[in-house]
Design a protein around this motif. Structure first.
Motif, mmCIF file in Angstrom:
data_model
loop_
_atom_site.group_PDB
_atom_site.id
_atom_site.type_symbol
_atom_site.label_atom_id
_atom_site.label_comp_id
_atom_site.label_asym_id
_atom_site.label_seq_id
_atom_site.Cartn_x
_atom_site.Cartn_y
_atom_site.Cartn_z
ATOM 1 N N LEU A 1 52.811 -8.345 -16.059
ATOM 2 C CA LEU A 1 53.449 -8.402 -14.750
ATOM 3 C C LEU A 1 53.519 -9.830 -14.229
ATOM 4 O O LEU A 1 54.507 -10.213 -13.591
ATOM 5 N N SER A 2 52.479 -10.629 -14.479
ATOM 6 C CA SER A 2 52.496 -12.018 -14.024
ATOM 7 C C SER A 2 53.604 -12.808 -14.714
ATOM 8 O O SER A 2 54.310 -13.589 -14.076
ATOM 9 N N ASN B 1 56.309 -11.532 -15.906
ATOM 10 C CA ASN B 1 57.582 -11.029 -15.385
ATOM 11 C C ASN B 1 57.897 -11.631 -14.019
ATOM 12 O O ASN B 1 59.049 -11.962 -13.732
ATOM 13 N N GLU B 2 56.887 -11.782 -13.185
ATOM 14 C CA GLU B 2 57.107 -12.376 -11.863
ATOM 15 C C GLU B 2 57.604 -13.808 -11.978
ATOM 16 O O GLU B 2 58.463 -14.254 -11.210
ATOM 17 N N GLN B 3 57.056 -14.530 -12.942
ATOM 18 C CA GLN B 3 57.508 -15.906 -13.160
ATOM 19 C C GLN B 3 58.973 -15.936 -13.589
ATOM 20 O O GLN B 3 59.768 -16.743 -13.085
ATOM 21 N N ALA C 1 61.202 -13.641 -13.004
ATOM 22 C CA ALA C 1 62.013 -13.185 -11.874
ATOM 23 C C ALA C 1 62.268 -14.325 -10.894
ATOM 24 O O ALA C 1 63.384 -14.465 -10.365
ATOM 25 N N ALA C 2 61.264 -15.134 -10.640
ATOM 26 C CA ALA C 2 61.435 -16.276 -9.741
ATOM 27 C C ALA C 2 62.440 -17.271 -10.318
ATOM 28 O O ALA C 2 63.275 -17.826 -9.581
ATOM 29 N N ASP D 1 58.081 -1.455 -10.819
ATOM 30 C CA ASP D 1 57.047 -2.471 -11.022
ATOM 31 C C ASP D 1 57.591 -3.808 -11.516
ATOM 32 O O ASP D 1 56.848 -4.785 -11.560
ATOM 33 N N ASP E 1 60.169 -6.795 -11.071
ATOM 34 C CA ASP E 1 61.138 -7.610 -10.352
ATOM 35 C C ASP E 1 62.080 -8.251 -11.373
ATOM 36 O O ASP E 1 61.634 -8.814 -12.377
#
Length: 227
Positions: free
Chosen positions: A13-14, A16-18, A20-21, A135, A137
């Motif tokens: 997830l971390s 993926n968040e990167q 997504a940003a 879950d 982004d």
């Protein structure tokens, strides 16, 4: 050797968040508005995207493309291309959701083919699933949840997370409502508790009912994002 538990969820997830940003910054640079379309299979995601594209294109002059997420096949991508929309197919091979790395590859392909700055709106048709996609982004501006009347009015009670997550809620296939025991008042009462801020639209993508109001609202969101 002592028992150990390795939790893979947080690193995934971390990462993926990167991604997504990074995607969100890229979309902002080109002025591309991204809509992540969520629903269960058969709710009418493809028909809603097609009908929305027609109105955004003809009434508001917006150029749309689509990223199709499916476990297998390219049926929906071919359908979009036949309607004149640039389309990239992602086959997840069994994965029940799309992730940032998949979207990055699809966006690279769109950018190479026509240029990302030539696209005003990208629709991401996520894998049909009411749990996992929430879950992840994808760098989108807006998540849209589509429920169809035949699925039943109890879905917000059974799958509250996806309805809480959505920035707009569409109830599709209202043209067949007389044939189903769908409690609209009860459905809306549950949404009043779960997500009172998200606008709601009752539509029939294939018949056109409600699609003008939905498309006009979405065009306004695109314009606001640019401003």
């Amino acid at each position: 050797m002592p028992e150990r538990t390795i939790n893979l969820e947080q690193p995934i997830l971390s990462r993926n968040e990167q991604l997504a940003a990074e995607l969100r910054a890229r979309f902002a640079q080109t002025g591309t508005y991204v809509v992540n379309v969520l629903s269960s299979p058969g709710s009418g995601k493809s028909s809603t995207i097609l009908a929305t594209n027609e109105r955004l294109r003809d009434r508001f002059g917006l150029r749309c493309a689509v990223i199709e997420g499916d476990i297998a096949s390219d049926v929906d991508a071919q359908l979009m291309k036949e309607a004149g929309m640039p389309a990239i197919q992602i086959n997840t091979g069994g994965l029940c959701h799309l992730e940032g790395n998949m979207i990055r590859q699809a966006v690279d392909a769109l950018d190479e083919a026509i240029g990302l700055d030539a696209i005003d709106v990208i629709f991401i048709e996520n894998v049909g699933n009411l749990v996992c996609p929430v879950d992840f982004d994808l760098g989108e501006n807006l998540c849209v949840m589509i429920l169809s009347v035949p699925e039943g009015d109890d879905k917000p009670l059974k799958y509250p997370g996806i309805f809480q997550h959505a920035g707009a809620l569409l109830l599709n296939k209202i043209d067949v409502a007389p044939a189903f025991d769908f409690d609209r008042a009860g459905y809306n009462r549950v949404l009043d508790d779960l997500n009172p801020r998200a606008p709601r639209f009752e539509v029939s993508a294939t018949k056109g009912e409600g699609m003008d109001a939905w498309s006009e609202w979405l065009a306004g969101q695109v314009e606001t994002a640019r401003a």
